[in-house]
Structures are given as C-alpha cells and as structure tokens.
Scaffold this motif. Structure first.
Motif, PDB file in Angstrom:
ATOM      1  N   PHE A  65       0.890  -1.177   0.088  1.00 25.51           N
ATOM      2  CA  PHE A  65       0.125  -0.026   0.088  1.00 25.51           C
ATOM      3  C   PHE A  65       0.749   1.314  -0.017  1.00 25.51           C
ATOM      4  O   PHE A  65       2.272   1.206   0.642  1.00 25.51           O
ATOM      5  N   THR A  66       0.338   2.320  -0.509  1.00 21.41           N
ATOM      6  CA  THR A  66       1.051   3.708  -0.577  1.00 21.41           C
ATOM      7  C   THR A  66       1.383   4.159   0.598  1.00 21.41           C
ATOM      8  O   THR A  66       2.292   4.855   0.865  1.00 21.41           O
ATOM      9  N   ASP A  67       0.649   3.780   1.753  1.00 15.84           N
ATOM     10  CA  ASP A  67       0.826   4.441   3.041  1.00 15.84           C
ATOM     11  C   ASP A  67       1.920   3.583   4.017  1.00 15.84           C
ATOM     12  O   ASP A  67       1.941   4.057   5.287  1.00 15.84           O
ATOM     13  N   LYS A  68       2.411   2.618   3.230  1.00 14.04           N
ATOM     14  CA  LYS A  68       3.406   1.790   3.715  1.00 14.04           C
ATOM     15  C   LYS A  68       5.140   2.121   3.429  1.00 14.04           C
ATOM     16  O   LYS A  68       4.943   2.961   2.216  1.00 14.04           O
ATOM     17  N   ASP A  69       5.949   1.719   3.820  1.00 15.34           N
ATOM     18  CA  ASP A  69       7.231   2.070   3.579  1.00 15.34           C
ATOM     19  C   ASP A  69       7.450   1.198   2.205  1.00 15.34           C
ATOM     20  O   ASP A  69       8.291   0.161   2.645  1.00 15.34           O
ATOM     21  N   ARG A  70       7.274   1.363   1.140  1.00 12.83           N
ATOM     22  CA  ARG A  70       7.532   0.591  -0.221  1.00 12.83           C
ATOM     23  C   ARG A  70       8.852   0.370  -0.236  1.00 12.83           C
ATOM     24  O   ARG A  70       9.476  -0.927  -0.663  1.00 12.83           O
ATOM     25  N   ASP A  71       9.720   1.300  -0.342  1.00 11.78           N
ATOM     26  CA  ASP A  71      11.382   1.338  -0.554  1.00 11.78           C
ATOM     27  C   ASP A  71      11.712   0.399   0.352  1.00 11.78           C
ATOM     28  O   ASP A  71      12.784  -0.208   0.063  1.00 11.78           O
ATOM     29  N   GLY A  72      11.589   0.614   1.686  1.00 15.51           N
ATOM     30  CA  GLY A  72      12.091  -0.354   2.686  1.00 15.51           C
ATOM     31  C   GLY A  72      11.945  -1.730   2.610  1.00 15.51           C
ATOM     32  O   GLY A  72      12.737  -2.454   2.982  1.00 15.51           O
ATOM     33  N   ILE A  73      10.417  -2.071   2.155  1.00 21.53           N
ATOM     34  CA  ILE A  73      10.274  -3.582   1.881  1.00 21.53           C
ATOM     35  C   ILE A  73      11.073  -4.041   0.746  1.00 21.53           C
ATOM     36  O   ILE A  73      11.477  -5.053   0.918  1.00 21.53           O
ATOM     37  N   ALA A  74      11.049  -3.040  -0.479  1.00 19.40           N
ATOM     38  CA  ALA A  74      11.605  -3.661  -1.438  1.00 19.40           C
ATOM     39  C   ALA A  74      13.359  -3.665  -1.379  1.00 19.40           C
ATOM     40  O   ALA A  74      13.768  -4.829  -1.752  1.00 19.40           O
ATOM     41  N   ALA A  75      13.931  -2.854  -0.387  1.00 25.72           N
ATOM     42  CA  ALA A  75      15.265  -3.100  -0.031  1.00 25.72           C
ATOM     43  C   ALA A  75      15.481  -4.238   0.779  1.00 25.72           C
ATOM     44  O   ALA A  75      16.731  -4.948   0.216  1.00 25.72           O
TER      45      ALA A  75
END
Length: 460
Positions: free
Chosen positions: A348-358
């Motif tokens: 979701f956009t209100d989560k840390d997308r970049d941190g999860i992808a990292a």
C-alpha cells in the motif's frame, strides 16, 4: 444465501464507516466505550488481554489464545486484518464466526450505531461485534489485538487484566512519530495503572520508554531479554523450535515447538508463554509445561510464512513493514536458501514501499511489483511505475498492473526455472490483503484441477 447476506452486510459496513474518524487521543477509546455501554457493556463480562505493538501482534495473540484453550478455557480471539473475509477476525476456540451470524450481527450493530452521537469506526464496530459474539458463546477469556495501538486505539476502552507489548518498530510514522521512542510512548497507552504488563525483546529506546511508563503506572513489568530469555532457536520449513526460560518463576523449558515458520516466531511464541505464565502467577489459569506445549502445537495463523504445495510451491507472507520484510528475508536466506525466488510484491502507498523492497528484491531472481486489492490504499499505476524504477536498482523488477497478472507471471517464471532444472519458489508478500486474495485464488485453482481429475481436493 449466507454469502449474499455477508456481502450485503460488508457493503453496508464499508458505506457506514467511510467517513473520516477523529482518533485524536482519547477519542477512540471514549467512542468505543460509549458504544459498548449502549449495548450493555458486554466487555465487562470478559477477562480481556490486550496485545499491542508493531510486529508479531497477531501471532502472539494466536499463540496465547491457543495456550489458554489448552488450559481448558473457552477463549475468544480478535485479530486483524483478515485474509479473505471479516469473519476470520473473531474466533472462539479456533473457530470463526459464520457468515450468516456475522451478517446478522453487523446489520444490528449498524442500526444501533445510527443513534450514537459519535459515529464509530469500522474497527470499533468489528470489536463490538466480536465482544458480543464472545459473550453469547460463553467465552471467559478474550485476547484482543489492537489496531494502531496505544492512545489512539479502540482498545483504550477496555479494562484488561494483562497488557502485552510485542516488538516495536517504525510504522504509522505519520500518526505515531518517526522514532522508536515516540512510537513506544504511543503504544504504552496500553499500560494501565496497577495492571501487569509483559513485553517482548525491545530496542534500548523502546525498553526505556516501556519501563518508565510501567514504573509511573505502578504496573509490574516482565521484559523480554531481562526477565525472560529465548535461545536455541531452530527455524524449520513449517515450524520453529526454541528454548525458553523465566528466572522469576524458575522455568526452564527446552525445545518448545510452534507450527509457525520463521525464526521471529520464537520471539512471538515466547511472549505468549510469558503472558500465560503471568496469568498463572496471578492465579487466573491452571498452567503446566504440558499445557504450554500442547497449546503452542495447536496454534495456526494462515498467511504468515505459509507454504501452499503445488507446482510451483507458493510461500505466502503478510509482511507489510520493513521489519517484517527483513524477517521474511532471513527465512528465504536460511530455510529456502537453495531456491530461486520469484517475488510478487504489492504494498500500500501508506507503507514504506522502498524499505520493503530494499529487504527483498535483491534476493529474488525476478520481482513482479503490483497493486494490492484495495483501491483506496493501493495507489495508481503511475505511482507503481515510479516505485518499480526505484526498486529496479536492487534487482530484476517488472511491473504488473494487477495482482492476478503478477501472480501468474511469477508462477510461469518459476515453472520455466524448474524446467531448466532449478528449484523455484513463488513468494507473495507486501500486504495481508494481497496474500489473502492470492491464497483464495490458488485454493480455487487447485480445487478446479482436482475436480477435473476426479481426485480428492487437499491442498497443504
């Protein structure tokens, strides 16, 4: 008929609760308290344990409820979010409410809520429904998982006999603060004056805040890593084994086993054991080592490092914060180290997308980023494209506008790898709603295949 009634009640619930809700402390707790009192205060007839924290709340609550069941208690469990249907959120002795009963109760509650001066939130309606359902079915113990937790949470309406705090990390930073200490302060709304608290292992900042708040409230605290210790953790494909000790009670139990995968589940299960021991120390339950072992063995929590057999196998994990993604990465690097990973990632956009992808993209042979199945929070394709570009710096990333396309593309890629002689695993993660939708689709596909073959339909 039950499904249609459920769908009508679900639509009515969403329509009723679409209005923005003010959760400025202490509004949430006061609003739910008023709703409960208008319904005759059913929560006063329950022994309530509140579970708050950032990660591990659902697993910890599930393990605790299972241990209490093994002690001979009738136990209600309230968790969220659900995977496929709202009925999953309220269980009595491991059995969820029926769609028919849920629809009837939600319809009744929405009518009652129309008369309230302050409109309740979706989670507050669900909490009242769960509490009433528990009381109607003779529940004595209710284990209630918090939402955002602490001062802004509906669980502030309850008077728990015990508060449980799982590991605290960065999440909901826009509401709770952007430091561990600030978030710990918010979560400590669960600490009640004179009421016992148990906490899992915390960072130094979180532990300091929790300890200070417990001292201020004269709330006896047992803290993981100080009063309770976990060791000998052995992660297995479908379970976790660990040793547990609590010097305060002279407890030293070896090789406890919980059928939840991932080394982090040792911490969650141990916290549940600590909570049960705390209740035993207060004379509230009859507990033994055998009952703890049996209770842990009965714990089930779908969508958390859950493997669905098939060709290829699919691993489902609801990690929706960086800390959860890092725990998933550990499992992929240990239990599944020999597998090529084909990742379906929807956040979701209100989560840390970049941190999860990292945490995850670098481990995958190919990653298919997509939109989870909740339009209001999933964002749009343009935002997804921007995220895919950023994530591509960590590995091979492809964009799939729908989660169905992403799932099929990952399965096709895994089959291709298997055809070339490699061991492959599809991993679906980033959102519990994505995991739930994928899980249901995979079960349906499997049932159709088995039906076409005339075989018994089992899928584990």
């Amino acid at each position: 008929m039950s499904r249609r009634a459920y769908e009508r009640a679900e639509a009515a619930l969403h329509a009723f609760t679409r209005t923005a809700i003010d959760n400025t402390p202490p509004r949430a707790g006061h609003r739910l308290r008023a709703f409960l009192d208008a319904r005759g205060a059913p929560d006063r007839r329950l022994q309530i344990v509140v579970v708050v924290g950032t990660v591990g709340k659902g697993s910890t609550a599930t393990c605790l409820a299972s241990i209490l069941r093994a002690c001979g208690e009738t136990v209600g469990l309230f968790t969220g979010p659900h995977l496929a249907r709202y009925t999953e959120r309220a269980q009595v002795n491991g059995r969820a409410v029926s769609m028919k009963a849920w629809a009837r109760q939600i319809t009744d509650l929405l009518q009652a809520a129309e008369t309230l001066p302050d409109r309740p939130s979706l989670l507050e309606v669900l909490a009242v429904a769960a509490v009433e359902w528990f009381v109607d079915r003779g529940v004595r113990w209710a284990v209630m998982e918090a939402g955002v937790g602490g001062h802004r949470d509906h669980t502030m309406a309850f008077a728990p006999v015990l508060s449980v705090i799982t590991r605290i990390d960065i999440d909901h930073a826009d509401l709770l603060g952007d430091t561990i200490a600030a978030i710990a302060h918010e979560k400590c709304g669960a600490v009640r004056a004179g009421t016992s608290v148990v906490s899992g292992v915390q960072t130094a900042d979180a532990a300091a805040v929790i300890t200070a708040r417990a001292n201020e409230a004269v709330a006896p605290l047992w803290l993981g890593g100080r009063d309770v210790h976990v060791g000998g953790v052995v992660p297995l494909a479908a379970a976790t084994r660990f040793d547990y000790s609590c010097a305060l009670l002279g407890v030293d139990w070896q090789a406890l086993r919980v059928p939840l995968a991932g080394a982090h589940q040792a911490e969650n299960a141990a916290l549940a054991v600590t909570a049960a021991l705390r209740l035993w120390a207060h004379g509230r339950v009859l507990l033994s080592e055998g009952k703890v072992r049996r209770g842990l063995s009965l714990a089930r929590f779908p969508g958390r490092l859950e493997v669905l057999g098939g060709v290829p196998e699919v691993l489902l994990d609801g990690a929706h914060q960086p800390v959860g993604a890092r725990a998933l990465r550990v499992a992929l690097d240990t239990v599944y180290a020999s597998r090529d990973v084909f990742l379906v990632l929807g956040v979701f956009t209100d989560k840390d997308r970049d941190g999860i992808a990292a945490a995850l993209v670098g481990r995958a042979a190919r990653t298919f980023v997509t939109l989870p199945p909740w339009a209001d929070r999933a964002g749009d394709v343009a935002a997804l494209e921007d995220w895919a570009v950023r994530a591509a710096g960590r590995g091979r990333v492809e964009l799939a506008p729908t989660w169905e396309q992403a799932l099929e593309a990952a399965r096709d890629a895994a089959r291709e790898a298997m055809g070339a002689g490699r061991s492959a695993l599809v991993v679906v993660t980033g959102s519990l709603y994505l995991v739930g939708a994928a899980r249901e689709r995979l079960f349906c596909l499997h049932l159709r295949r088995m039906s076409a073959k005339g075989a018994a339909a089992t899928y584990v």
